[in-house]
Design a protein around this motif. Structure first.
Motif, PDB file in Angstrom:
ATOM      1  N   UNK A  99       0.833  -1.196   0.000  1.00 45.27           N
ATOM      2  CA  UNK A  99       0.000   0.000   0.000  1.00 45.27           C
ATOM      3  C   UNK A  99       0.879   1.262   0.000  1.00 45.27           C
ATOM      4  N   UNK A 100       0.375   2.337  -0.593  1.00 41.57           N
ATOM      5  CA  UNK A 100       1.133   3.596  -0.631  1.00 41.57           C
ATOM      6  C   UNK A 100       1.361   4.138   0.778  1.00 41.57           C
ATOM      7  N   UNK A 101       0.426   3.874   1.703  1.00 40.79           N
ATOM      8  CA  UNK A 101       0.591   4.340   3.080  1.00 40.79           C
ATOM      9  C   UNK A 101       1.781   3.663   3.746  1.00 40.79           C
ATOM     10  N   UNK A 102       1.970   2.376   3.476  1.00 45.95           N
ATOM     11  CA  UNK A 102       3.122   1.675   4.043  1.00 45.95           C
ATOM     12  C   UNK A 102       4.429   2.232   3.495  1.00 45.95           C
ATOM     13  N   UNK A 103       4.456   2.502   2.216  1.00 44.13           N
ATOM     14  CA  UNK A 103       5.675   3.033   1.593  1.00 44.13           C
ATOM     15  C   UNK A 103       6.008   4.409   2.157  1.00 44.13           C
ATOM     16  N   UNK A 104       4.998   5.263   2.280  1.00 46.29           N
ATOM     17  CA  UNK A 104       5.226   6.602   2.832  1.00 46.29           C
ATOM     18  C   UNK A 104       5.671   6.509   4.291  1.00 46.29           C
ATOM     19  N   UNK A 105       5.054   5.611   5.063  1.00 41.14           N
ATOM     20  CA  UNK A 105       5.438   5.458   6.469  1.00 41.14           C
ATOM     21  C   UNK A 105       6.867   4.958   6.598  1.00 41.14           C
ATOM     22  N   UNK A 106       7.259   3.999   5.781  1.00 44.26           N
ATOM     23  CA  UNK A 106       8.624   3.466   5.842  1.00 44.26           C
ATOM     24  C   UNK A 106       9.638   4.538   5.457  1.00 44.26           C
TER      25      UNK A 106
ATOM     26  N   UNK B  60       3.088  13.286   9.347  1.00 43.43           N
ATOM     27  CA  UNK B  60       2.793  12.284   8.322  1.00 43.43           C
ATOM     28  C   UNK B  60       2.387  10.966   8.971  1.00 43.43           C
ATOM     29  N   UNK B  61       3.141  10.532   9.973  1.00 42.24           N
ATOM     30  CA  UNK B  61       2.831   9.270  10.636  1.00 42.24           C
ATOM     31  C   UNK B  61       1.481   9.311  11.341  1.00 42.24           C
ATOM     32  N   UNK B  62       1.169  10.419  11.996  1.00 39.12           N
ATOM     33  CA  UNK B  62      -0.120  10.539  12.685  1.00 39.12           C
ATOM     34  C   UNK B  62      -1.260  10.492  11.679  1.00 39.12           C
ATOM     35  N   UNK B  63      -1.112  11.176  10.563  1.00 38.32           N
ATOM     36  CA  UNK B  63      -2.196  11.169   9.574  1.00 38.32           C
ATOM     37  C   UNK B  63      -2.380   9.791   8.959  1.00 38.32           C
ATOM     38  N   UNK B  64      -1.298   9.081   8.697  1.00 42.93           N
ATOM     39  CA  UNK B  64      -1.420   7.727   8.137  1.00 42.93           C
ATOM     40  C   UNK B  64      -2.085   6.796   9.137  1.00 42.93           C
TER      41      UNK B  64
END
Length: 81
Positions: free
Chosen positions: A2-9, A45-49
């Motif tokens: 998922x794009x959220x996982x990529x952004x979080x990593x 970013x992490x809080x929003x994800x």
């Protein structure tokens, strides 16, 4: 993946690199201020994800702990001024 996982990593890795550089360049005030800005942005970013993608809000403990670290870093910078 998922794009959220990529952004979080990417966000966490970026934060770790800046934290390591902040530790090695503790006397450079300009870099410490940049670290505070980058860390605050990545925490946002992490809080929003987490709030958008997960039902379990207990995962917010990690961004809160990172935010407490940023608050302590700001206190250290304030003492240096």
């Amino acid at each position: 993946m998922n794009i959220a996982y990529i952004v979080a990593i990417i966000s966490v890795l970026f934060l770790l690199v800046f934290a390591a550089l902040s530790f090695t360049k503790s006397d450079n005030m300009r870099f410490q201020l940049i670290y505070v800005v980058v860390a605050t942005f990545n925490i946002g970013i992490l809080v929003s994800i987490i709030t958008i993608n997960y039902n379990n809000q207990s995962a917010l403990i990690w961004p809160v702990l990172l935010f407490l670290h940023v608050i302590n870093k700001v206190r250290e910078i304030y003492k240096m001024l």
